[in-house]
Enzyme design. Sequence first.
Site, PDB file in Angstrom:
ATOM      1  N   CYS A 129       0.843  -1.189   0.000  1.00  0.00           N
ATOM      2  CA  CYS A 129       0.000   0.000   0.000  1.00  0.00           C
ATOM      3  C   CYS A 129       0.880   1.241   0.000  1.00  0.00           C
ATOM      4  CB  CYS A 129      -0.886   0.054   1.252  1.00  0.00           C
ATOM      5  SG  CYS A 129      -2.127  -1.233   1.305  1.00  0.00           S
ATOM      6  N   GLY A 187       0.043   0.047  -5.097  1.00  0.00           N
ATOM      7  CA  GLY A 187      -1.280  -0.532  -4.950  1.00  0.00           C
ATOM      8  C   GLY A 187      -2.241   0.053  -5.959  1.00  0.00           C
ATOM      9  N   ASN A 190      -0.196   0.960   5.871  1.00  0.00           N
ATOM     10  CA  ASN A 190       0.625   0.149   4.974  1.00  0.00           C
ATOM     11  C   ASN A 190       1.318  -0.890   5.848  1.00  0.00           C
ATOM     12  OD1 ASN A 190       3.774   0.742   3.215  1.00  0.00           O
ATOM     13  ND2 ASN A 190       2.345  -0.947   3.036  1.00  0.00           N
ATOM     14  N   GLY A 191       1.043  -2.154   5.565  1.00  0.00           N
ATOM     15  CA  GLY A 191       1.661  -3.212   6.360  1.00  0.00           C
ATOM     16  C   GLY A 191       0.687  -4.334   6.620  1.00  0.00           C
ATOM     17  N   TYR A 222      12.349  -4.870  -5.231  1.00  0.00           N
ATOM     18  CA  TYR A 222      11.235  -4.873  -6.170  1.00  0.00           C
ATOM     19  C   TYR A 222      10.217  -3.745  -5.982  1.00  0.00           C
ATOM     20  CZ  TYR A 222       6.859  -6.335  -8.376  1.00  0.00           C
ATOM     21  OH  TYR A 222       5.714  -6.357  -9.105  1.00  0.00           O
TER      22      TYR A 222
END
Length: 484
Positions: free
Chosen positions: A14, A40, A116-117, A259
């Site tokens: 995210c 995302g 985010n996580g 990535y």
Amino acid sequence: MSLLSESFEKRENCGLFAVFGDPEAAQKTLFGLHSLQHRGQESAGIASSNGDSISCYKGMGVVRRVFRAGSGLLEQLRNPIAIGHVRYSTTGSTKAANCQPLLAEYSRGQVAVAHNGNLINAALLRDEYEAYGSIFNSTCDTEVIIHLMAKPTHVCRPDPLAHVLNHLQGSYSLLFLFPDRIEAARDPYGIRPLCLGRTREGAYLIASETCAIDAVGAEFLREVEPGEIVTLDKRGLSSRFFVPRGSVTPAHCLFEHVYFAKQNSTIFGENVHGFRKKVGRRLAMEHPVEADVVVPVPDSGTSAAIGYAEQSGIVFDMGLVRSHYAGRTFISPDPALRELEVTLKLAVVAEVVRGKRVVVVDDSIVRGNTTRGKIRAIRQAGAKEIHLRVSCPPIRFPCYYGIDFPTKEELLANNRTLDQIRQFLEVESIGYLSLEGMLACASLPADHYCTACWGGKYRIPVQIALNKFTMERYQMYMFEEMDV
Ligand code: SF4
């Protein structure tokens, strides 16, 4: 296994963006979210405050689809304080109820939360709350945070937010929008990135990556530290720690560098492109090969391929071209159509590879089907030999900290020898960068990174095997009953 996971090998997590003290906070948040779109694409949302109350709009799809030009949405959100979120689900399915920011009203007023996580204790916490009658509106892990905040024994604490954060386990970079302020927090391990910036006019920004700070023409100040809460309010910026500062050795997700993060971002104290070039050079040292051309798998393999070409002296060329418009249009149950999807997204430049010994540099291999599709396409275009070089070690373990990998059994490198992997991918040779080699390229000490998906050492113990649909248990029961 979902069709989605069959079709896509690894997914972003995210992206977060926040602005405090700018009349165009929502517009800037929109720009910030655009530049974080790689993190995302399932949903996007912005919540803004005029100082007294919060407005929120969110929806399914990419940012430009949710906030269509001419829709008037930004005008409605035009306030000096805003937070935004782009989502790829790692807990909870792809549906509108799970879009963020989550907006709630509790005894202390309104709050909007963006995360985010992945909270590895979310299911346990939710069970606990549901046992006492709490009702949840979503199936994402983030909602338990709001329940924790609303609990009367937490509300009365001297620092309720710090108290709540100490109940969370797993990875979390968080934004909290209250009517009069923004609070941003990062888990004690600093697993996901979170950065601070400032505009020329003096407004403060918070973003998952520095690329979003650059995108609005602002200056990067520093990262939010692991275990830190940053408050942005009318007095400016202030900071406090919810665990003693420096008491936890960080576990930054090294896959962000490999990535996920954008090449022009600086996270964990290091530029992403620079890191990838370094691992590319190291890869060439560890796995040299006689070849005519180095071809990257764009976009995330490009920097490593440049490094490989520089170190090896082999010509670099763009033998694969990515379509940035293919998106997630084709999710077909037919394997042949899914393979076509790969070629739709990545087209081969036949003139670059025809009759050549080609080194293909990819950032990572997860399930392997997508990689094999690319290799086949290069072979069909006339490559004489294909040597695959991968700029990280074999991925053998799932991620529980916010990246949607397949199960262990579905990972290509699980229980396969290197030669079996080579045969599956139909290449003349294969070489993965070693874990030691990858860590040697990183700027921080080796023990400051999470490398669990390569080595299986999880810094935060995972008590129950989680997957993306852990919170969807009731729906699954419903389907089971219907089947009967
Ligand atoms: S397991 Fe891998 S993807 Fe997950 S946080 Fe650790 S390094 Fe990142």
